[in-house]
Design a protein around this motif. Sequence first.
Motif, mmCIF file in Angstrom:
data_model
loop_
_atom_site.group_PDB
_atom_site.id
_atom_site.type_symbol
_atom_site.label_atom_id
_atom_site.label_comp_id
_atom_site.label_asym_id
_atom_site.label_seq_id
_atom_site.Cartn_x
_atom_site.Cartn_y
_atom_site.Cartn_z
ATOM 1 N N ASP A 62 8.221 8.587 41.830
ATOM 2 C CA ASP A 62 8.902 7.365 41.394
ATOM 3 C C ASP A 62 9.621 7.557 40.069
ATOM 4 O OD1 ASP A 62 8.105 5.984 43.627
ATOM 5 O OD2 ASP A 62 6.367 5.043 42.679
ATOM 6 N N THR A 63 9.848 8.817 39.669
ATOM 7 C CA THR A 63 10.509 9.101 38.400
ATOM 8 C C THR A 63 11.801 9.886 38.623
ATOM 9 O OG1 THR A 63 9.277 11.170 38.067
ATOM 10 C CG2 THR A 63 8.312 9.143 37.162
ATOM 11 N N VAL A 64 12.665 9.843 37.617
ATOM 12 C CA VAL A 64 13.934 10.565 37.649
ATOM 13 C C VAL A 64 13.869 11.705 36.638
ATOM 14 C CG1 VAL A 64 16.431 10.393 37.345
ATOM 15 C CG2 VAL A 64 15.169 8.438 38.242
ATOM 16 N N VAL A 65 14.192 12.905 37.082
ATOM 17 C CA VAL A 65 14.152 14.093 36.230
ATOM 18 C C VAL A 65 15.581 14.508 35.890
ATOM 19 C CG1 VAL A 65 13.372 16.484 36.017
ATOM 20 C CG2 VAL A 65 12.020 14.821 37.346
ATOM 21 N N CYS A 66 15.891 14.588 34.613
ATOM 22 C CA CYS A 66 17.233 14.988 34.183
ATOM 23 C C CYS A 66 17.520 16.425 34.612
ATOM 24 C CB CYS A 66 17.346 14.863 32.666
ATOM 25 S SG CYS A 66 18.961 15.383 32.024
ATOM 26 N N GLY A 67 18.732 16.658 35.076
ATOM 27 C CA GLY A 67 19.109 17.974 35.572
ATOM 28 C C GLY A 67 19.489 18.965 34.491
ATOM 29 N N TYR A 68 19.313 18.611 33.214
ATOM 30 C CA TYR A 68 19.681 19.520 32.120
ATOM 31 C C TYR A 68 18.457 20.203 31.521
ATOM 32 C CZ TYR A 68 22.847 21.020 28.312
ATOM 33 O OH TYR A 68 23.619 21.745 27.432
ATOM 34 N N HIS A 69 17.470 19.399 31.045
ATOM 35 C CA HIS A 69 16.279 19.979 30.431
ATOM 36 C C HIS A 69 14.987 19.342 30.925
ATOM 37 C CE1 HIS A 69 19.418 21.096 27.448
ATOM 38 N NE2 HIS A 69 18.764 22.260 27.511
ATOM 39 N N THR A 72 11.956 13.381 31.887
ATOM 40 C CA THR A 72 11.593 12.589 33.060
ATOM 41 C C THR A 72 11.382 11.131 32.667
ATOM 42 O OG1 THR A 72 10.534 14.533 34.034
ATOM 43 C CG2 THR A 72 9.941 12.384 34.949
ATOM 44 N N PHE A 73 11.931 10.209 33.477
ATOM 45 C CA PHE A 73 11.900 8.783 33.130
ATOM 46 C C PHE A 73 11.336 7.974 34.283
ATOM 47 C CE2 PHE A 73 15.183 10.909 30.786
ATOM 48 C CZ PHE A 73 14.983 10.468 29.481
ATOM 49 N N ASP A 74 10.493 6.985 33.920
ATOM 50 C CA ASP A 74 9.913 6.137 34.949
ATOM 51 C C ASP A 74 10.763 4.877 35.131
ATOM 52 O OD1 ASP A 74 9.312 4.389 32.860
ATOM 53 O OD2 ASP A 74 7.162 4.858 32.846
ATOM 54 N N CYS A 75 10.270 3.934 35.951
ATOM 55 C CA CYS A 75 11.056 2.752 36.292
ATOM 56 C C CYS A 75 11.271 1.809 35.112
ATOM 57 C CB CYS A 75 10.401 2.000 37.444
ATOM 58 S SG CYS A 75 8.763 1.321 37.051
ATOM 59 N N THR A 76 10.507 1.993 34.037
ATOM 60 C CA THR A 76 10.690 1.158 32.843
ATOM 61 C C THR A 76 11.661 1.789 31.851
ATOM 62 O OG1 THR A 76 8.875 2.150 31.578
ATOM 63 C CG2 THR A 76 8.317 0.352 33.098
ATOM 64 N N GLY A 77 12.162 2.986 32.171
ATOM 65 C CA GLY A 77 13.070 3.680 31.277
ATOM 66 C C GLY A 77 12.372 4.551 30.254
ATOM 67 N N ASN A 78 11.043 4.608 30.277
ATOM 68 C CA ASN A 78 10.295 5.419 29.327
ATOM 69 C C ASN A 78 10.228 6.872 29.787
ATOM 70 O OD1 ASN A 78 9.480 3.455 27.357
ATOM 71 N ND2 ASN A 78 8.092 2.615 28.899
ATOM 72 N N CYS A 79 10.275 7.774 28.823
ATOM 73 C CA CYS A 79 10.163 9.204 29.114
ATOM 74 C C CYS A 79 8.692 9.544 29.321
ATOM 75 C CB CYS A 79 10.738 10.024 27.966
ATOM 76 S SG CYS A 79 10.768 11.798 28.287
ATOM 77 N N THR A 80 8.381 10.110 30.471
ATOM 78 C CA THR A 80 6.989 10.439 30.803
ATOM 79 C C THR A 80 6.703 11.934 30.729
ATOM 80 O OG1 THR A 80 7.532 10.567 33.166
ATOM 81 C CG2 THR A 80 6.790 8.424 32.296
ATOM 82 N N ASP A 81 7.757 12.734 30.569
ATOM 83 C CA ASP A 81 7.551 14.177 30.455
ATOM 84 C C ASP A 81 8.765 14.803 29.781
ATOM 85 O OD1 ASP A 81 6.354 16.640 30.697
ATOM 86 O OD2 ASP A 81 7.004 16.977 32.762
ATOM 87 N N SER A 82 8.508 15.776 28.910
ATOM 88 C CA SER A 82 9.589 16.506 28.228
ATOM 89 C C SER A 82 9.157 17.961 28.119
ATOM 90 C CB SER A 82 9.851 15.910 26.837
ATOM 91 O OG SER A 82 8.635 15.773 26.106
ATOM 92 N N PRO A 83 9.345 18.754 29.189
ATOM 93 C CA PRO A 83 8.791 20.110 29.273
ATOM 94 C C PRO A 83 9.129 21.008 28.091
ATOM 95 C CG PRO A 83 9.700 19.425 31.383
ATOM 96 C CD PRO A 83 10.097 18.381 30.399
ATOM 97 N N THR A 84 10.349 20.913 27.581
ATOM 98 C CA THR A 84 10.742 21.818 26.499
ATOM 99 C C THR A 84 10.096 21.465 25.171
ATOM 100 O OG1 THR A 84 12.688 20.513 25.867
ATOM 101 C CG2 THR A 84 12.979 22.144 27.621
ATOM 102 N N GLN A 85 9.496 20.282 25.063
ATOM 103 C CA GLN A 85 8.910 19.825 23.794
ATOM 104 C C GLN A 85 7.393 19.969 23.752
ATOM 105 O OE1 GLN A 85 11.296 18.936 21.382
ATOM 106 N NE2 GLN A 85 12.423 19.824 23.131
ATOM 107 N N ARG A 86 6.835 20.721 24.723
ATOM 108 C CA ARG A 86 5.398 20.978 24.772
ATOM 109 C C ARG A 86 4.594 19.670 24.728
ATOM 110 N NH1 ARG A 86 4.720 26.214 20.702
ATOM 111 N NH2 ARG A 86 6.174 27.606 21.858
ATOM 112 N N GLY A 87 5.123 18.704 25.461
ATOM 113 C CA GLY A 87 4.395 17.436 25.551
ATOM 114 C C GLY A 87 4.648 16.462 24.427
#
Length: 338
Positions: A62-69, A72-87
């Motif tokens: 149910d999330t959208v993953v940006c195709g650049y880095h 990942t964003f959920d239905c509320t617009g919040n970022c739930t994952d940022s792989p390059t930032q080590r969490g």
Amino acid sequence: MYLRNCWYVAGWSKDYERALKPQMLLGEEIVFYRQADGTPVALEDACPHRKLPLSMGQLEGDTVVCGYHGLTFDCTGNCTDSPTQRGMTPRRAKVRTYPVVDRYRLLWIWMGDPERADPDEIFEIENFDNPKWGYTDGGVLPIACNYLWVVDNLLDPSHVAWVHVSSFAGGGTESAPLDMEKTERGVIVSRWIYDQPPSPYYKDLVRFAGNCDRKQHYEMCFPAIALNKSVYTPIGTGGPGKPEVAETYLNISYNFMTPVDENNTQYVWFQHRNTDPEDTAISEVMNAGALMAFQEDKAILEKVHTGMAAMRTPNIDLGLDLGAKTFRQALQRKIDAE
């Protein structure tokens, strides 16, 4: 300038699936998708990192993953994952979300303050669930003009005498006087035409023979929703305040204009009639006839848009423009207040 604290039709509900669907509305880039349970979602179509459209990414659960880095964003617009930032998700990694609701086979979107979005304010379609009423599948028509030119056109019963000769025209449409009424939700331009043949579009649909009394009811509601009611009734039974009779034929064309930007409009429509609820052949004929007429409007309005934008001499208004001018003024007051 647009009225934003209101519900617009984004499109037909059936056209929004478990896939990322980019769309521009009111000059804003939006990405739509459905969650696994079918709930619709609308997000700003721009990753906050470098503004790559999220629609170029992928849907994971149910999330959208940006195709650049991979943000990942959920239905509320919040970022739930940022792989390059080590969490360590950046605090400003958030995208705008838009309230969306499925109703009447349509997907509605609120373009203003989300705190003010009330589904009870979605435009009501009377008799939608009435089993005695039939409806057409409708359609979507892109028109390369500002949405207000379409609004003007749908508050002008007179144009049918010249633009829609083979469909909605008929005796009296070129000269019968028009009545204009202001309402809380917009403007109504209407007129009764007496003892004339039905228009070509309706001659095989009405349930009686010979001439008719006919009403053209052109109503525009905020922000840009038009109800065009066509009433056909036997001679002597039509007129202001008169009740419907058994033979009265009523068809309502619902027209939803959503600005794409200042130069383009998305026009969504369907028709709702008080007869033949199960007759798909009639629905198909009506839908094809309506599409033909709307394409005639499209050809005119696109040239009006370019002509008015590049005019070298002043344009003029006619008496038939009163309804359109009144609606535009009322809409502008709402926009200014907002």
